[in-house]
Scaffold this motif. Structure first.
Motif, PDB file in Angstrom:
ATOM      1  N   UNK A   1       0.723  -1.299   0.010  1.00  0.00           N
ATOM      2  CA  UNK A   1      -0.009   0.046  -0.115  1.00  0.00           C
ATOM      3  C   UNK A   1       0.977   1.330  -0.143  1.00  0.00           C
ATOM      4  N   UNK A   2       1.917   1.067   0.748  1.00  0.00           N
ATOM      5  CA  UNK A   2       2.767   2.354   0.702  1.00  0.00           C
ATOM      6  C   UNK A   2       3.609   2.517  -0.668  1.00  0.00           C
ATOM      7  N   UNK A   3       4.030   1.333  -1.104  1.00  0.00           N
ATOM      8  CA  UNK A   3       4.609   1.627  -2.415  1.00  0.00           C
ATOM      9  C   UNK A   3       3.687   2.145  -3.596  1.00  0.00           C
ATOM     10  N   UNK A   4       2.622   1.827  -3.477  1.00  0.00           N
ATOM     11  CA  UNK A   4       1.370   2.337  -4.213  1.00  0.00           C
ATOM     12  C   UNK A   4       1.278   3.841  -3.830  1.00  0.00           C
ATOM     13  N   UNK A   5       1.437   4.291  -2.580  1.00  0.00           N
ATOM     14  CA  UNK A   5       1.147   5.723  -2.158  1.00  0.00           C
ATOM     15  C   UNK A   5       2.229   6.442  -2.943  1.00  0.00           C
ATOM     16  N   UNK A   6       3.497   5.942  -2.736  1.00  0.00           N
ATOM     17  CA  UNK A   6       4.631   6.844  -3.307  1.00  0.00           C
ATOM     18  C   UNK A   6       4.808   6.634  -4.783  1.00  0.00           C
ATOM     19  N   UNK A   7       3.903   5.995  -5.595  1.00  0.00           N
ATOM     20  CA  UNK A   7       3.798   5.904  -6.976  1.00  0.00           C
ATOM     21  C   UNK A   7       4.743   4.876  -7.805  1.00  0.00           C
ATOM     22  N   UNK A   8       5.240   3.945  -7.037  1.00  0.00           N
ATOM     23  CA  UNK A   8       5.848   2.792  -7.704  1.00  0.00           C
ATOM     24  C   UNK A   8       5.313   1.665  -8.303  1.00  0.00           C
TER      25      UNK A   8
ATOM     26  N   UNK B   1      19.429  11.085  -2.604  1.00  0.00           N
ATOM     27  CA  UNK B   1      18.583  10.040  -2.413  1.00  0.00           C
ATOM     28  C   UNK B   1      17.547  10.195  -3.274  1.00  0.00           C
ATOM     29  N   UNK B   2      16.992   9.074  -4.041  1.00  0.00           N
ATOM     30  CA  UNK B   2      15.815   8.941  -4.939  1.00  0.00           C
ATOM     31  C   UNK B   2      14.753   8.977  -4.105  1.00  0.00           C
ATOM     32  N   UNK B   3      13.939  10.102  -4.566  1.00  0.00           N
ATOM     33  CA  UNK B   3      12.696  10.471  -3.996  1.00  0.00           C
ATOM     34  C   UNK B   3      11.452  10.241  -5.061  1.00  0.00           C
ATOM     35  N   UNK B   4      11.627  10.207  -6.347  1.00  0.00           N
ATOM     36  CA  UNK B   4      10.791  10.092  -7.588  1.00  0.00           C
ATOM     37  C   UNK B   4      11.486   9.427  -8.810  1.00  0.00           C
ATOM     38  N   UNK B   5      10.513   9.404  -9.867  1.00  0.00           N
ATOM     39  CA  UNK B   5      11.056   8.981 -11.038  1.00  0.00           C
ATOM     40  C   UNK B   5      10.445   9.735 -12.147  1.00  0.00           C
ATOM     41  N   UNK B   6      11.075   9.823 -13.309  1.00  0.00           N
ATOM     42  CA  UNK B   6      10.477  10.232 -14.645  1.00  0.00           C
ATOM     43  C   UNK B   6      10.883   9.164 -15.641  1.00  0.00           C
TER      44      UNK B   6
ATOM     45  N   UNK C   1       6.469  10.292 -11.643  1.00  0.00           N
ATOM     46  CA  UNK C   1       5.710  10.521 -10.147  1.00  0.00           C
ATOM     47  C   UNK C   1       4.817  11.749  -9.777  1.00  0.00           C
ATOM     48  N   UNK C   2       3.573  11.395  -9.098  1.00  0.00           N
ATOM     49  CA  UNK C   2       3.100  12.370  -8.768  1.00  0.00           C
ATOM     50  C   UNK C   2       3.481  12.971  -7.448  1.00  0.00           C
ATOM     51  N   UNK C   3       2.605  13.764  -6.768  1.00  0.00           N
ATOM     52  CA  UNK C   3       3.049  14.073  -5.428  1.00  0.00           C
ATOM     53  C   UNK C   3       2.903  13.054  -4.386  1.00  0.00           C
ATOM     54  N   UNK C   4       4.000  12.893  -3.624  1.00  0.00           N
ATOM     55  CA  UNK C   4       3.763  11.856  -2.358  1.00  0.00           C
ATOM     56  C   UNK C   4       4.345  12.557  -1.176  1.00  0.00           C
TER      57      UNK C   4
ATOM     58  N   UNK D   1       8.898  21.664  -5.700  1.00  0.00           N
ATOM     59  CA  UNK D   1       9.772  22.113  -4.826  1.00  0.00           C
ATOM     60  C   UNK D   1      11.287  21.499  -5.042  1.00  0.00           C
ATOM     61  N   UNK D   2      11.139  20.563  -6.217  1.00  0.00           N
ATOM     62  CA  UNK D   2      12.339  19.895  -6.737  1.00  0.00           C
ATOM     63  C   UNK D   2      12.871  20.136  -8.045  1.00  0.00           C
ATOM     64  N   UNK D   3      14.172  20.154  -8.188  1.00  0.00           N
ATOM     65  CA  UNK D   3      14.940  20.134  -9.478  1.00  0.00           C
ATOM     66  C   UNK D   3      15.784  19.142 -10.010  1.00  0.00           C
ATOM     67  N   UNK D   4      15.498  18.547 -11.252  1.00  0.00           N
ATOM     68  CA  UNK D   4      16.358  17.314 -11.609  1.00  0.00           C
ATOM     69  C   UNK D   4      17.693  17.845 -11.672  1.00  0.00           C
ATOM     70  N   UNK D   5      18.763  16.910 -10.936  1.00  0.00           N
ATOM     71  CA  UNK D   5      19.903  17.090 -11.412  1.00  0.00           C
ATOM     72  C   UNK D   5      20.810  18.022 -10.322  1.00  0.00           C
ATOM     73  N   UNK D   6      19.879  18.524  -9.292  1.00  0.00           N
ATOM     74  CA  UNK D   6      20.403  19.447  -8.300  1.00  0.00           C
ATOM     75  C   UNK D   6      21.355  18.807  -7.454  1.00  0.00           C
ATOM     76  N   UNK D   7      21.370  17.646  -7.255  1.00  0.00           N
ATOM     77  CA  UNK D   7      22.196  16.955  -6.347  1.00  0.00           C
ATOM     78  C   UNK D   7      23.785  16.537  -6.961  1.00  0.00           C
ATOM     79  N   UNK D   8      23.567  16.710  -8.465  1.00  0.00           N
ATOM     80  CA  UNK D   8      24.986  16.680  -9.181  1.00  0.00           C
ATOM     81  C   UNK D   8      25.604  18.182  -9.348  1.00  0.00           C
TER      82      UNK D   8
END
Length: 571
Positions: A178-185, A212-217, A235-238, A245-252
């Protein structure tokens, strides 16, 4: 003795100073006995942000943001206290205690998020393994000229055509589906069966600033496209991911952005990968073209110099126009690199080379000039309405005049006409805000002056709480907020208390302990003791007067004698 959260907090602070943490994001410079910089939490040019090295705290004299390393790290990276604690514990090598029922940090919620984070970590590993196994995907990656080092650096993977591969992994590992579905996986069918949400897609992990991975495209691979699927599935909001609030590649890109004092903003995942391969390591993608306020705030916290690299087609130019407006009103310097209509970053760099790209960058258009060029293609009425709305949103007064003049000159309209209504509107808003603020301040001053004076001294010298209690300070406090704050002063030590204060309490605590210098402890304590005695005397007199009014003649004489005696004893 069992290790506690308080032990962990103290150990992290001993290993990582507020000064060292702040210097990752800001250019601190000495001013007297403080280190200062422009505040990263609101738009300004003056160094109102102050770091107190001795206390391990920060305070902004402009927006009143305050706290310690956990608050600062959380604000900069969009994390709550618990997430900041975990991240800094991992960085400093500090072991956190196991959380059980009744812990201070809401263990059920923490466990929920931790399980989501762990599942994303497993999914990232699973997708990366899939990419190595698929000849079709590896061929596609080679055709797109994505280097192995780039795949590794950004954690790129592949979701196979299996409906149950990831679901089976989670099931075997004992995760709550259920949690895996809630976070869009995963997805859940009508009959209650779980299945993988991402299939036959190149997978781009969306990671927080700590990697740390928090979503996927997920992008469809042409050779596996069924013709019915959307090109991108995201991924939708979780509970652990908010797109705005996020930017892809910011960790790099974060370190390069800090070093270069410049950030490149692109539209898509592939743009960031291509720029990275050509040596532009300060690029991030904005995960869409709507440019919400939270994303603007995140960008402005990272750099005051922004370079927009959107596609050369009409949607790309419109997105750049909207982005310019939102950045310029915040006082951010932004420039637009204009691509030919048929090109994007990926096709231009790989097809026409870095030299042409650099030529485009050298001829990039300043943000407001780009807005004027765009407005000239619209009706005069639309141009004036946009300009007035834009001017009305400018937060820094010193920017209003030059921008109004430039807009009027560029659009060929009378500046007075352009400004019509804007100045008056801003004056009305400011007057209303000042009136409300003054009214609230006066009301609060009458009601809370004594509370504030007592709590100020208590915050500055918490080791003298017993002295203040003996004077009856806690009994004089009137407001529920003041009493709640006093209870926290009694319960927590100076080293740990910030972790348990709300935002307004943190601001009060840090401000009390920062100015003025705490070099007159006895004098301040005696002054507050005198105020307490005066308050107690006044309360006694009021009580006697009230009793006299309600009593008979004999009782009145007795009360008046008591009141006279009280006055003589306090002479």
């Amino acid at each position: 003795m069992a290790r506690t959260s308080r032990d962990a907090i103290a150990e992290i602070k001993a290993k990582l100073s507020m000064v060292d943490l702040a210097r990752r994001y800001l250019e601190l410079r000495p001013m007297g006995n403080r280190l200062v910089a422009p505040c990263p939490f609101h738009q300004e040019t003056k160094p109102s942000f102050s770091v107190n090295a001795d206390e391990g705290t920060y305070y902004c004299f402009g927006c009143q943001a305050a706290g310690d390393i956990f608050d600062f790290y959380g604000r900069m990276n969009g994390m709550d206290f618990r997430e900041s604690l975990e991240a800094l514990a991992e960085e400093t090598g500090v072991e956190l205690p196991k959380f059980q029922k009744g812990n201070d940090f809401a263990p059920k919620q923490v466990s929920h998020k931790q399980e989501m984070m762990k599942m994303h970590e497993i999914a990232t590993h699973h997708f990366r393994q899939n990419l190595q196994k698929s000849d079709i995907v590896r061929k596609y990656v080679q055709e797109r000229q994505i280097a192995p080092e780039t795949l590794e650096r950004f954690g790129i993977g592949f979701s196979s055509d299996s409906w149950q591969a990831l679901a089976d992994i989670f099931k075997r590992s004992g995760f709550d589906l259920d949690i895996a579905a809630e976070c869009g996986l995963l997805m859940k069918s009508k009959n209650g069966r779980y299945y993988d949400r991402f299939r036959n897609r190149l997978m781009f992990p969306i990671r927080d600033v700590n990697g740390r991975t928090i979503a996927f495209g997920g992008r469809v691979i042409p050779a596996l496209d069924d013709g019915e699927s959307a090109k991108y599935l995201n991924t939708n909001g979780t509970p652990i991911y908010k797109k705005s609030q996020q930017l892809f590649g910011l960790d790099v890109a974060r370190r390069s952005v800090t070093a270069q004092k410049n950030i490149m903003i692109t539209e898509g995942y592939m743009d960031v990968l291509t720029l990275y391969q050509f040596g532009y390591t300060n690029a991030v993608a904005c995960l869409g073209t709507s440019f919400p306020e939270e994303q603007v705030k995140r960008i402005t916290e990272l750099s005051k110099n922004v370079e927009l690299l959107f596609d050369g087609d009409n949607p790309g130019r419109e997105a750049a126009f909207k982005a310019c407006g939102k950045l310029l009103v915040k006082g951010i310097s932004c420039k637009v690199v204009l691509f030919p209509p048929e090109d994007d970053i990926d096709s231009l760099l790989k097809g026409k080379g870095k030299e042409l790209f650099e030529n485009l960058r050298e001829n990039r258009t300043e943000g407001l000039s780009f807005c004027i060029q765009t407005l000239k293609k619209r009706s005069p009425k639309d141009a004036i309405e946009w300009s007035r709305e834009f001017l009305g949103q400018i937060e820094m007064p010193e920017l209003f005049q030059p921008m109004a003049s430039k807009l009027a000159l560029g659009l060929g309209i009378d500046e007075a006409e352009l400004r019509l209504g804007v100045v008056e509107q801003k004056k009305t808003q400011n007057t209303r805000m000042n009136f409300q603020a003054n009214g609230q301040a006066k009301t609060a001053s009458k009601k809370k002056t004594m509370d504030a004076e007592i709590l100020t001294v208590a915050s500055r010298y918490p080791h003298r709480l017993q002295f203040l209690q003996e004077m009856g300070a806690d009994l004089i406090l009137e407001s529920p907020n003041a009493k709640a704050y006093w209870d926290k002063l009694l319960q927590y030590s100076e080293e740990e208390i910030l972790a348990f204060l709300n935002d307004s309490e943190k601001t009060f605590w840090v401000k009390c302990r920062s100015v003025p210098p705490r070099d007159n402890e006895e004098g301040e304590l005696q002054a507050i003791a005198h105020l307490i005695q005066t308050k107690q005397k006044k309360s006694y007199v009021q009580s006697v007067v009230a009793a006299v009014r309600e009593s008979g003649e004999d009782s009145q004489k007795a009360y008046l004698r008591a009141l006279y005696a009280q006055g003589r004893n306090n002479v």
